[in-house]
Structure formats: structure tokens, C-alpha cells
Scaffold this motif. Sequence first.
Motif, PDB file in Angstrom:
ATOM      1  N   LEU A  10       4.104  -0.002  16.141  1.00 40.58           N
ATOM      2  CA  LEU A  10       2.828  -0.420  15.559  1.00 40.58           C
ATOM      3  C   LEU A  10       3.100  -1.535  14.558  1.00 40.58           C
ATOM      4  N   VAL A  11       2.375  -2.614  14.702  1.00 42.51           N
ATOM      5  CA  VAL A  11       2.577  -3.761  13.816  1.00 42.51           C
ATOM      6  C   VAL A  11       1.213  -4.380  13.509  1.00 42.51           C
ATOM      7  N   ARG A  18      10.778  -7.097  18.365  1.00 38.30           N
ATOM      8  CA  ARG A  18      11.738  -7.492  19.391  1.00 38.30           C
ATOM      9  C   ARG A  18      11.948  -6.317  20.329  1.00 38.30           C
ATOM     10  N   LEU A  19      11.665  -6.538  21.581  1.00 38.07           N
ATOM     11  CA  LEU A  19      11.873  -5.531  22.604  1.00 38.07           C
ATOM     12  C   LEU A  19      13.226  -5.749  23.268  1.00 38.07           C
ATOM     13  N   LEU A  84       1.852 -11.822  16.633  1.00 38.91           N
ATOM     14  CA  LEU A  84       1.177 -10.857  17.502  1.00 38.91           C
ATOM     15  C   LEU A  84      -0.300 -10.732  17.148  1.00 38.91           C
ATOM     16  N   THR A  85      -1.089 -10.507  18.158  1.00 41.68           N
ATOM     17  CA  THR A  85      -2.530 -10.301  18.003  1.00 41.68           C
ATOM     18  C   THR A  85      -2.908  -8.976  18.657  1.00 41.68           C
ATOM     19  N   PRO A  86      -4.075  -8.433  18.328  1.00 35.70           N
ATOM     20  CA  PRO A  86      -4.491  -7.180  18.976  1.00 35.70           C
ATOM     21  C   PRO A  86      -4.529  -7.293  20.508  1.00 35.70           C
ATOM     22  N   VAL A 114      -0.902  -3.532  18.201  1.00 38.13           N
ATOM     23  CA  VAL A 114      -1.106  -4.510  17.136  1.00 38.13           C
ATOM     24  C   VAL A 114      -2.454  -4.227  16.487  1.00 38.13           C
ATOM     25  N   SER A 115      -2.425  -3.929  15.219  1.00 33.96           N
ATOM     26  CA  SER A 115      -3.667  -3.625  14.501  1.00 33.96           C
ATOM     27  C   SER A 115      -4.226  -4.884  13.845  1.00 33.96           C
TER      28      SER A 115
END
Length: 116
Positions: A10-11, A18-19, A84-86, A114-115
Amino acid sequence: VQLQASGGGLVQAGGSLRLSCAASGSSRTISAVGWFRQAAGKQRELVAFITSGGSTNYADSVKGRFTISRDNAKNTVYLQMNSLTPEDTAVYYCNEQRFSRWGATWGQGTQVTVSS
């Protein structure tokens, strides 16, 4: 070779993750690898691709924000995700392409949320 994606979480919007896509079950170096994502209620889509030689390609939606890379010594492919975006919220999967075909088995994937 089995591929396992990890590193999700969650970010907040604007953040980074990073995956990792780690190979196991074989000593051979993985070939071309793609990172896919599937959001709730949507089809799985390819977002980034890297060849065995390191050439890359990206979906327009992530170009300039995501970077795919590989470490052949670790037999691992990474996906660095910035800004990152929702709309990036999805389960992310990796898969190997050999002889122009994707692997038949998909791992569990890793959830990215992504919140706003």
C-alpha cells in the motif's frame, strides 16, 4: 522455471514501489519477461517487457514512470514504479516469454494498492 512476483503493498499517490520477479526451479537464465497487471473487473494487461538482451518496452499508461530491469546473476527481473496513481492499483504478475509464447502458469501475483 517458476516465476514469483513480490514487493507489492500500500502506497500513497505519488509514491514508489519496486517489484521483484524471481525465478526458481531451474538453473537456466530466464528469457524475455513481461510484467502484467489486472485491476478489479478488468482484463490483464501487459505494462512492461524486457528481452533477454535487455531491450525494453512499456505500455503508454506507464511510460516514463515505470522501469523494468533484470539482474541475470540473480535470475530476477524488477519493476520500479514511480509517481504511482490510484489507477495503478492492481495485482501485478510476471511471466516469461519463450518461443513467442507466454508461460501457461501464472503465479499468485503481488497486490499494489495506491491510495489517493
